[in-house]
Design an enzyme around this catalytic site. Sequence first.
Site, PDB file in Angstrom:
ATOM      1  N   SER B  46       0.919   1.427  14.888  1.00 36.61           N
ATOM      2  CA  SER B  46       1.504   2.371  13.945  1.00 36.61           C
ATOM      3  C   SER B  46       0.542   2.467  12.772  1.00 36.61           C
ATOM      4  O   SER B  46       0.186   1.455  12.170  1.00 36.61           O
ATOM      5  CB  SER B  46       2.861   1.853  13.477  1.00 36.61           C
ATOM      6  OG  SER B  46       3.556   2.885  12.822  1.00 36.61           O
ATOM      7  N   GLU B  47       0.089   3.680  12.451  1.00 35.12           N
ATOM      8  CA  GLU B  47      -1.031   3.798  11.519  1.00 35.12           C
ATOM      9  C   GLU B  47      -0.677   3.402  10.088  1.00 35.12           C
ATOM     10  O   GLU B  47      -1.568   3.244   9.255  1.00 35.12           O
ATOM     11  CB  GLU B  47      -1.632   5.209  11.552  1.00 35.12           C
ATOM     12  CG  GLU B  47      -0.743   6.298  11.017  1.00 35.12           C
ATOM     13  CD  GLU B  47      -0.396   7.307  12.097  1.00 35.12           C
ATOM     14  OE1 GLU B  47      -0.205   6.885  13.255  1.00 35.12           O
ATOM     15  OE2 GLU B  47      -0.331   8.497  11.769  1.00 35.12           O
ATOM     16  N   ASN B  48       0.610   3.223   9.796  1.00 33.33           N
ATOM     17  CA  ASN B  48       0.957   2.704   8.470  1.00 33.33           C
ATOM     18  C   ASN B  48       0.784   1.192   8.370  1.00 33.33           C
ATOM     19  O   ASN B  48       1.052   0.609   7.317  1.00 33.33           O
ATOM     20  CB  ASN B  48       2.384   3.117   8.072  1.00 33.33           C
ATOM     21  CG  ASN B  48       3.423   2.729   9.087  1.00 33.33           C
ATOM     22  OD1 ASN B  48       3.190   2.843  10.292  1.00 33.33           O
ATOM     23  ND2 ASN B  48       4.563   2.260   8.644  1.00 33.33           N
ATOM     24  N   GLY B  49       0.302   0.552   9.473  1.00 32.22           N
ATOM     25  CA  GLY B  49      -0.105  -0.835   9.318  1.00 32.22           C
ATOM     26  C   GLY B  49       0.536  -1.854  10.215  1.00 32.22           C
ATOM     27  O   GLY B  49       0.871  -2.951   9.769  1.00 32.22           O
ATOM     28  N   SER B  88      -5.922  -0.419   9.140  1.00 31.87           N
ATOM     29  CA  SER B  88      -5.323   0.353  10.222  1.00 31.87           C
ATOM     30  C   SER B  88      -6.261   1.462  10.690  1.00 31.87           C
ATOM     31  O   SER B  88      -6.447   1.684  11.891  1.00 31.87           O
ATOM     32  CB  SER B  88      -4.003   0.954   9.739  1.00 31.87           C
ATOM     33  OG  SER B  88      -3.390   1.668  10.779  1.00 31.87           O
TER      34      SER B  88
END
Lengths: 219, 219, 232, 232
Positions: B46-49, B88
């Site tokens: 998930s690109e938010n981390g 990320s």
Amino acid sequence: MALDKYGIAKRIAQEIEDGSYINLGIGIPTLVANFIPDHISVVLQSENGMLGIGPFPEEDQVDADLINAGKQTITTSKGSSLFHSAESFAMIRGGHVDLTILGAMEVSENGDIANWKIPGKMVKGMGGAMDLVASADNIIVAMQHKSRSGDSKLLKECSLPITGLRCVTKIVTDLAVIKVLPEGGFELVERAPGVSEEEIIKATAGRLIVKGNIPEMKI
Amino acid sequence: MALDKYGIAKRIAQEIEDGSYINLGIGIPTLVANFIPDHISVVLQSENGMLGIGPFPEEDQVDADLINAGKQTITTSKGSSLFHSAESFAMIRGGHVDLTILGAMEVSENGDIANWKIPGKMVKGMGGAMDLVASADNIIVAMQHKSRSGDSKLLKECSLPITGLRCVTKIVTDLAVIKVLPEGGFELVERAPGVSEEEIIKATAGRLIVKGNIPEMKI
Amino acid sequence: MINKEVKNAEEAIQDIPNGATLMFGGFGLCGIPENAISALVKKGITGLTCISNNAGVDDFGIGLMLKKHQVKKMISSYVGENAEFERQLLSGELAVDLIPQGTLAERIRAGGAGIPAFFTPAGYGTEVADGKEVREFNGKHYLLETGLTADYALVKAWRGDTSGNLIFKGTARNFNPIMAAAGKITIAEVEELVAPGELDPNMIHTPGIYVQRIFQGNNYEKRIEQRTTQLA
Amino acid sequence: MINKEVKNAEEAIQDIPNGATLMFGGFGLCGIPENAISALVKKGITGLTCISNNAGVDDFGIGLMLKKHQVKKMISSYVGENAEFERQLLSGELAVDLIPQGTLAERIRAGGAGIPAFFTPAGYGTEVADGKEVREFNGKHYLLETGLTADYALVKAWRGDTSGNLIFKGTARNFNPIMAAAGKITIAEVEELVAPGELDPNMIHTPGIYVQRIFQGNNYEKRIEQRTTQLA
């Protein structure tokens, strides 16, 4: 009388401001930590990845996984943090470290520093020195005023390969405290106890500016 | 019959290889997670981390500090890790994510994708889409074959502002599975159950390559 | 979760060919992949390019590989403490690229992060700048430096799980996490290997995505270069 | 250790002037500095440039500052979920710079790390590339992007100590650590503030050197945008 290395470290300790983050190089700079007064709170950075260097360990505290940039075993202190090498130099390069204290072979009167390479000798590498001098706003050099062969290390121009340009702000030697002026030139600020102006003038090859009465260091 | 969004997600799930790290975009791509067979081990990024997105939480597990890129509450799974946004995207940009699945408004026959902006409409931003499509080697697009107004979304050239060039490798729509050839062109690979080649040809504005008998998807 | 466990160092490194470019975690002898180095020495592959902040000492760390003439080139920031290194360098057997430590760290970080090049102030006005693009930003001069990757990265962590997540201890972290991200194949050795779920996801230093192979090492010597204690 | 504790959000932000450039941690409403935002709204300063991945919602987060017309410009990657934002944008009251999320994150990381510029592939061939230097490395095209800093960075952590060390929780980490490093003055609010020595030095996400002021916040609402649970 000229200062010994402890005297140089002691005098540099007076430059340290409360609340600052400091990177101490190997050699005399490392000794500075011993002379920081108790009422001053500072945090020491080690470029191999630590903030808040504590004292050297007791025999039973020695941990191979906890060393400083000089590869000596150390301890953490309250509020320490650990991080990787890219973060460590991000911190340095980003200007977050307030003061860098390091040794030098030569400093020029416009603040250039040479401390990593002697032509003809085996070159061991610059380590973190080039990053430190290219990044810090406030760089104090700790060194002997003259080389072992008696040549001045405060020059008009560095003769050795440069580590960084126009970066040194102050020099503390066995003989004197010297400011590097932004417009160039060494300004004599203090003399070591019992060392005369003449002696310092003689030991300085670069342009030395002497204004008025130069006080003795109080150490 | 044309697939619904669950059918598209199911078909994409068949593309997933054991041992891969996958970034799923918002919308149909998120649904893909529900159809990954149990015998396959993958890790969702998930690109938010976060790596290792777990299932949605039970009512009593909901944690405001744990969301996916679509801002939905999620859970961790065994082996998850959490990190900051620069890490990320370092992961994404550095090519460590094996497969990216995302939605699109248009795809061109050389693999360009448009999915972030419609001229004349309020632009909300590209979020992480431009980084994802510029970085990943393997990008599957999940979308309807035609827009709501009946226009083909598989074009010779994108008419909308581009998100990234020459990046889409495969497209799964309600009508077909289509490969984007490295030299350009849409190659028809599979038909949705009961959908004819003619219907797909009619719905595709870009150059569609149909070689031999095109099998139906097995879903 | 994806299981990346291999049996031991020998299995982990078995496909590394002659002539490969390798990264080695560690600062001095602190945090070096001791087991992987031993296995490389035993395997005897040669012509290696080694990216490592330092080059070990004569009888430990990368020094062991130097002694067996396995290394063609070192890319480091500081290579003191090693007489054999000096001998090979002076005789021309060994090539060395010396890079400022922060530039080395940032180049490795960039390599793993898909950044092909970046500007840094370190080395401007010095011989490090030779042949490099110089550009001024806000009145200060910077050099253009490129990202570094390696065929294999060999790293050492304190704890890890079989899906590749790593936690480092103390200053043994140093170059390990950034090299883990910059290796095409990253081989991690850990003092303690646990099952996924046993490490707190919030406290992972290197996410498993960067690690392709992991094993629990043994017989860690953890040699100390400058044992320094309080004066009694 | 250096004590950086301030009493509360009001004291922490008291010197932020009109026209300042501010960074706000958070992804959506997750991990935003709720207390600092409330204090900024109360203080009523205007003409602000806000760097934040998102712009909050109409009645929470940066949305509260938009409603009071305190924001002159937003620098973000995604600004949906906000009707007032849309109104001000269309009426020309508000300027917006939209930046790919990874580029935004890396520009902030670079700003804190003293990297003035770097190359990234995101946005090549798109309108994001307009006016930017393009360069090819190994057959792939990249854009030159610059580092971003701010006069103040406002971040929110889970736990912190009075010397500024921070630990984040879950995906509330997001942009917070990189913004902490990129603020000339960084103001951290934490759910729990402890004395130095209570946090494990090995598990610090943001070293205290990046934080100039810290306080324990209160009344965290932690609003959820998309409450999603297992189907019963």
